[in-house]
Every structure is written in structure tokens, then in C-alpha cells.
Design a protein around this motif. Structure first.
Motif, PDB file in Angstrom:
ATOM      1  N   VAL A 258       0.817  -1.218   0.000  1.00  0.00           N
ATOM      2  CA  VAL A 258       0.000   0.000   0.000  1.00  0.00           C
ATOM      3  C   VAL A 258       0.847   1.264   0.000  1.00  0.00           C
ATOM      4  N   TRP A 259       1.940   1.264   0.762  1.00  0.00           N
ATOM      5  CA  TRP A 259       2.637   2.526   1.015  1.00  0.00           C
ATOM      6  C   TRP A 259       4.031   2.669   0.426  1.00  0.00           C
ATOM      7  N   GLN A 260       4.656   1.597  -0.054  1.00  0.00           N
ATOM      8  CA  GLN A 260       6.042   1.728  -0.519  1.00  0.00           C
ATOM      9  C   GLN A 260       6.186   2.756  -1.626  1.00  0.00           C
ATOM     10  N   VAL A 261       5.276   2.762  -2.594  1.00  0.00           N
ATOM     11  CA  VAL A 261       5.374   3.727  -3.697  1.00  0.00           C
ATOM     12  C   VAL A 261       5.209   5.150  -3.180  1.00  0.00           C
ATOM     13  N   ARG A 262       4.288   5.351  -2.248  1.00  0.00           N
ATOM     14  CA  ARG A 262       4.085   6.691  -1.687  1.00  0.00           C
ATOM     15  C   ARG A 262       5.330   7.175  -0.962  1.00  0.00           C
ATOM     16  N   VAL A 263       5.951   6.287  -0.218  1.00  0.00           N
ATOM     17  CA  VAL A 263       7.182   6.671   0.487  1.00  0.00           C
ATOM     18  C   VAL A 263       8.266   7.042  -0.516  1.00  0.00           C
ATOM     19  N   ALA A 264       8.394   6.258  -1.579  1.00  0.00           N
ATOM     20  CA  ALA A 264       9.452   6.494  -2.561  1.00  0.00           C
ATOM     21  C   ALA A 264       9.255   7.804  -3.319  1.00  0.00           C
ATOM     22  N   ARG A 265       8.006   8.202  -3.542  1.00  0.00           N
ATOM     23  CA  ARG A 265       7.765   9.441  -4.274  1.00  0.00           C
ATOM     24  C   ARG A 265       8.336  10.665  -3.568  1.00  0.00           C
ATOM     25  N   GLY A 266       8.480  10.584  -2.272  1.00  0.00           N
ATOM     26  CA  GLY A 266       9.019  11.717  -1.528  1.00  0.00           C
ATOM     27  C   GLY A 266      10.526  11.748  -1.479  1.00  0.00           C
ATOM     28  N   VAL A 267      11.190  10.805  -2.135  1.00  0.00           N
ATOM     29  CA  VAL A 267      12.650  10.728  -2.097  1.00  0.00           C
ATOM     30  C   VAL A 267      13.192  11.047  -3.485  1.00  0.00           C
ATOM     31  N   THR A 268      13.854  12.200  -3.599  1.00  0.00           N
ATOM     32  CA  THR A 268      14.469  12.605  -4.867  1.00  0.00           C
ATOM     33  C   THR A 268      15.866  13.131  -4.585  1.00  0.00           C
ATOM     34  N   GLY A 269      16.828  12.643  -5.340  1.00  0.00           N
ATOM     35  CA  GLY A 269      18.198  13.115  -5.212  1.00  0.00           C
ATOM     36  C   GLY A 269      18.906  12.552  -3.994  1.00  0.00           C
ATOM     37  N   PRO A 270      20.226  12.674  -3.965  1.00  0.00           N
ATOM     38  CA  PRO A 270      21.010  12.142  -2.842  1.00  0.00           C
ATOM     39  C   PRO A 270      20.635  12.738  -1.492  1.00  0.00           C
ATOM     40  N   GLN A 314       8.819  -1.042  12.364  1.00  0.00           N
ATOM     41  CA  GLN A 314       9.834  -1.754  11.567  1.00  0.00           C
ATOM     42  C   GLN A 314       9.562  -1.658  10.075  1.00  0.00           C
ATOM     43  N   VAL A 315       8.302  -1.833   9.660  1.00  0.00           N
ATOM     44  CA  VAL A 315       8.015  -1.772   8.228  1.00  0.00           C
ATOM     45  C   VAL A 315       8.147  -0.345   7.709  1.00  0.00           C
ATOM     46  N   ALA A 316       7.863   0.651   8.552  1.00  0.00           N
ATOM     47  CA  ALA A 316       8.092   2.032   8.143  1.00  0.00           C
ATOM     48  C   ALA A 316       9.574   2.287   7.913  1.00  0.00           C
ATOM     49  N   ALA A 317      10.423   1.730   8.792  1.00  0.00           N
ATOM     50  CA  ALA A 317      11.871   1.846   8.604  1.00  0.00           C
ATOM     51  C   ALA A 317      12.308   1.125   7.334  1.00  0.00           C
ATOM     52  N   GLU A 318      11.750  -0.044   7.092  1.00  0.00           N
ATOM     53  CA  GLU A 318      12.088  -0.827   5.905  1.00  0.00           C
ATOM     54  C   GLU A 318      11.777  -0.060   4.627  1.00  0.00           C
ATOM     55  N   MET A 319      10.609   0.592   4.569  1.00  0.00           N
ATOM     56  CA  MET A 319      10.219   1.319   3.365  1.00  0.00           C
ATOM     57  C   MET A 319      11.079   2.564   3.154  1.00  0.00           C
ATOM     58  N   ALA A 320      11.394   3.277   4.240  1.00  0.00           N
ATOM     59  CA  ALA A 320      12.262   4.451   4.116  1.00  0.00           C
ATOM     60  C   ALA A 320      13.668   4.043   3.684  1.00  0.00           C
ATOM     61  N   HIS A 321      14.165   2.952   4.247  1.00  0.00           N
ATOM     62  CA  HIS A 321      15.485   2.452   3.863  1.00  0.00           C
ATOM     63  C   HIS A 321      15.504   2.055   2.399  1.00  0.00           C
ATOM     64  N   GLY A 322      14.472   1.344   1.955  1.00  0.00           N
ATOM     65  CA  GLY A 322      14.416   0.934   0.562  1.00  0.00           C
ATOM     66  C   GLY A 322      14.476   2.124  -0.382  1.00  0.00           C
ATOM     67  N   ALA A 323      13.622   3.127  -0.145  1.00  0.00           N
ATOM     68  CA  ALA A 323      13.584   4.290  -1.026  1.00  0.00           C
ATOM     69  C   ALA A 323      14.916   5.035  -1.041  1.00  0.00           C
ATOM     70  N   GLY A 324      15.510   5.242   0.134  1.00  0.00           N
ATOM     71  CA  GLY A 324      16.762   5.978   0.203  1.00  0.00           C
ATOM     72  C   GLY A 324      17.918   5.230  -0.437  1.00  0.00           C
ATOM     73  N   SER A 325      18.014   3.941  -0.179  1.00  0.00           N
ATOM     74  CA  SER A 325      19.138   3.170  -0.723  1.00  0.00           C
ATOM     75  C   SER A 325      19.020   3.015  -2.237  1.00  0.00           C
ATOM     76  N   TRP A 326      17.802   2.829  -2.758  1.00  0.00           N
ATOM     77  CA  TRP A 326      17.644   2.716  -4.212  1.00  0.00           C
ATOM     78  C   TRP A 326      18.059   4.013  -4.893  1.00  0.00           C
ATOM     79  N   GLN A 327      17.651   5.155  -4.310  1.00  0.00           N
ATOM     80  CA  GLN A 327      17.989   6.435  -4.916  1.00  0.00           C
ATOM     81  C   GLN A 327      19.505   6.620  -4.983  1.00  0.00           C
ATOM     82  N   LEU A 328      20.191   6.318  -3.895  1.00  0.00           N
ATOM     83  CA  LEU A 328      21.650   6.471  -3.889  1.00  0.00           C
ATOM     84  C   LEU A 328      22.312   5.507  -4.867  1.00  0.00           C
ATOM     85  N   SER A 329      21.834   4.283  -4.922  1.00  0.00           N
ATOM     86  CA  SER A 329      22.479   3.293  -5.787  1.00  0.00           C
ATOM     87  C   SER A 329      22.394   3.701  -7.251  1.00  0.00           C
TER      88      SER A 329
END
Length: 412
Positions: A258-270, A314-329
Motif C-alpha cells: 500500500v505505502w512503498q510507492v508513496r514513500v518512494a515518491r518523496g525521495v528525490t536526489g542524494p 519496523q516496516v516504516a523503517a524498511e520502506m524508508a530504507h528501501g527508497a533511500g538506498s535505491w535512490q543512492l544506488s
């Protein structure tokens, strides 16, 4: 700048769904199949899978390099077919030595497939949408895992050798479908020119990126929490009913869907990625503190409520980590070398699968509440160290904003 085909993301998502259904079947049934009908001991299974994921760690970068030089589409399709062949080979194993060999093939193909798929995403999706598309793939993966786990549950209910073999045959078919879908991606030309003429494995000389990869690998240690650590914690250390572990896994799956895409939309740039990773660190500290407190909760319902709060953090941390790490990679990988860079960055997954169960079981299940706090501190330290590491990496290269040439017309 070349045009990006609008169907590429949809094709990647369909392939991811097929891939994840197969993974879900394997995760739920493999241990009982190998220790039941096959006749291996738990120790032999654990050793074989550990050695397999160790090989997977070594394969990521060469597989990514192959995707850069040979083409991401062909490499991904070949490795998906290789995974299907490995699962089919599991159906024929009967001796520990054979099992180890097949486990190595399985892990190598799985790790290489992840690198090639990431390389294809980087080359086929415009830079501003890569993290969002990656988030969609993650949400799709969770849905596929849930479906595959449900199919695997049918075999667990039947508890017969034939039922296990039928669902593992479905796993073979799922990866076969993924191979066909990946083969239908638009053609991406292999890397040529100055980048191709550079060092064969340039990522291994990129110290800032290596540091980011190491820190991300530490954060990836959370992977066995839901599948191994929390079930043991719930059963041995809390008053909550044992079935709650399944509910926590279901909560995680639904939340990511439900929320992973929404979390990722707020992450742009390093810079946005670093903020997301720091938020992940704080959330994980909170989750670990709540899990630690659950051992002292009296009564099954109070313990269950505490555990649900911890799982939500924990799942909120997981989703934030996913979005941030993908952007940096993506942002910090040089154009034309996304395959080897994604392969290197992705080694955190096989490392976590190889080392996480042993480390976290000893730290948390045996160590008690203090172990939860220690893991939370370790995770947060890695998350906050991502900031200085990212600044170091940005000083050594321009942030990628344009996609390299080389995108050809869609395959027919």
C-alpha cells in the motif's frame, strides 16, 4: 537524450510478479521439502544455503558487468532461465554434495538476476522515475511473495512428497515466465566507448561507493527479522500466541503493497535519500525498543499489541530504507556501468541471507531485550553514516542526471 519506452516498467513489473511468486513458493516449502522427502538434515540444508549465498555474493558484480557488456535484457532473461533450471535440479537432488552444488547455482542466478534487472531498469526508465519504479517493483514483489506463500501453504497442509514437488514445479514455471517476459523488454545496447574501455570492474576501485555498499549491507541485516527472529522471539520470549508471527508478516506485506510507492515518491536526489535513511534509522531504533519491551508485557493480548506497534515501526523503517538506498544506488553509479554498480550494491542481500540468521538469532533470541537495543543502535549508526559517505561520493563524481545513449527500438 533517447526516448524511454513507456511499456518497459510494466514488463519489468510483470516479470517481477512471476519471479516473486516462485520465490514465495520456495521460501515457504524448501526447508521442509529438503529435510523431509529429500532426507537432508537441517545442518546440511543450512550449510548448503550458506555456501550458496556466499557464491551469490561473489557473482553479483561479474553478472552486472555482463549486463553492461552483453546487454541487460539478454542477461536478465538468461539468469531467470538459469534460476528455473536450478529449482528443477532441486527436484532431483538426493545427496548433500549435489544439494550444495545446486544451491550455489540457484544463489548465483538469483543474485545475478537482481543485478541485471536493476541494470535494465536504469537503462530503460528515465532517471527521475527510477526510484518510484523500483518501489513499484518492490510492492509487486511483496504481492507475488504472498501469493507464492499461499500456494506453498497448500503443500504444507498436504505434507506429501508429491505436493511439495508440484508446488516446486510451479516455481520452475514461474521463473520460466519471468525469463520470457524479460526477453520481451526493449533492447538495450551494450556499453561502448570510453566507459567500456575503462577498468573491467571499476566499482571495486570506487571507495566511496564501496563504503555506501558496506553500510547498506549492515542495514540489510534486518531481512531475517520477520521470517526467523520474530517467530522465535514471539514463541520463546513473549506471552503472545505463536500464530502472531504470521500476522506480523502479513502486516509487513500489506504495508509495503500500500505505502512503498508513496514513500518512494518523496525521495528525490542524494540529499532526499540521506534524509530517508536517517528516518529509517530512527524508526528502527523505535521498533527495536518496542520489541524489547514486549518480553515484559503481561498477558497475550497486551504482548500482541506491543508487538504490532513494533512491527509497524519496523516496516516504516524498511520502506524508508528501501527508497533511500535505491535512490543512492542509481544516482551515484556512473552512466554505462549500472550493471556492475547495481550488482555490487546488491551484495547486501545475499550477505544478509548468509550472515543475518546466525548473527541476529545469537544477538536477539539468545541475548534478550539488550540484543534488540544493540541491533537498533547498529542499524541507526549505519543509517547516519550514510550521510558523510554520500557527501564523499558526490565529491568524487557528478551526480547522474542523463541516461547514456544506447537504447534501441523495442524487440519484435
Amino acid at each position: 537524450m533517447p526516448a524511454f519506452p513507456p511499456t518497459a516498467a510494466r514488463t519489468l513489473a510483470r516479470a517481477q510478479l512471476a519471479n516473486s511468486v516462485g520465490d514465495g513458493v520456495f521460501l515457504v516449502t524448501s526447508a521442509l521439502y529438503f529435510t523431509g522427502p529429500v532426507g537432508l538434515s537441517p545442518g546440511q540444508v543450512g550449510l548448503g544455503l550458506t555456501l550458496g549465498w556466499a557464491v551469490g555474493v561473489l557473482v553479483g558484480v561479474p553478472a552486472g558487468q555482463l549486463a553492461d557488456r552483453w546487454g541487460a535484457r539478454r542477461t536478465a532473461a538468461l539468469l531467470a532461465a538459469g534460476t528455473a533450471a536450478a529449482v528443477a535440479a532441486f527436484l532431483a537432488v538426493g545427496r548433500p554434495a549435489t544439494f550444495v552444488l545446486v544451491a550455489c547455482l540457484y544463489a548465483a542466478c538469483q543474485t545475478g538476476l537482481a543485478a541485471a534487472r536493476q541494470a535494465a531498469l536504469a537503462r530503460l526508465v528515465e532517471p527521475t522515475r527510477r526510484t518510484e519504479v523500483r518501489a513499484r517493483l518492490q510492492a509487486t514483489a511483496n504481492g507475488g511473495l504472498a501469493l507464492g506463500a499461499a500456494l506453498g501453504g497448500l503443500a504444507l497442509a498436504a505434507q506429501t512428497a508429491g505436493a511439495y514437488r508440484i508446488v516446486l514445479a510451479l516455481d520452475v514455471a514461474a521463473f520460466g515466465v519471468a525469463a520470457v517476459l524479460l526477453g520481451r523488454l526493449p533492447r538495450v545496447e551494450p556499453t561502448t566507448g570510453p566507459v567500456a574501455a575503462g577498468p573491467r570492474l571499476a566499482v571495486l576501485r570506487d571507495r566511496p561507493y564501496a563504503l555506501l555498499t558496506a553500510l547498506n549491507a549492515v542495514m540489510m541485516l534486518y531481512l531475517p527479522l520477520l521470517s526467523l527472529v520474530l517467530p522465535l522471539w514471539v514463541a520463546r520470549r513473549t506471552a503472545a500466541p505463536a500464530w502472531l508471527a504470521a500476522a506480523l508478516l502479513a502486516l509487513n506485506t500489506v504495508a509495503v503493497l500500500v505505502w512503498q510507492v508513496r514513500v518512494a515518491r518523496g525521495v528525490t536526489g542524494p540529499a532526499g535519500a540521506v534524509r530517508a535513511l536517517r528516518r529509517a534509522g530512527l524508526l528502527m531504533v523505535g521498533a527495536c525498543a518496542v520489541f524489547a519491551v514486549s518480553a515484559a508485557a503481561t498477558g497475550p493480548w497486551l504482548a500482541a499489541a506491543v508487538l504490532l506497534v513494533g512491527a509497524a515501526a519496523q516496516v516504516a523503517a524498511e520502506m524508508a530504507h528501501g527508497a533511500g538506498s535505491w535512490q543512492l544506488s542509481f544516482d551515484l553509479a556512473p552512466d554505462g556501468r549500472h550493471g556492475q554498480y547495481q550488482g555490487f550494491f546488491g551484495t547486501g542481500v545475499p550477505l544478509a541471507r548468509m550472515l543475518g540468521p546466525v548473527l541476529l538469532t545469537a544477538l536477539i533470541v539468545d541475548g534478550g531485550p539488550a540484543g534488540w537495543l544493540a541491533f537498533g543502535a547498529l542499524y541507526a549508526a549505519a543509517a547516519w553514516a550514510m550521510g558523510p559517505a554520500t557527501r564523499w561520493a558526490r565529491r568524487t563524481r557528478p551526480v547522474a542526471t542523463d541516461e547514456p545513449a544506447g537504447l534501441a527500438a523495442p524487440a519484435r
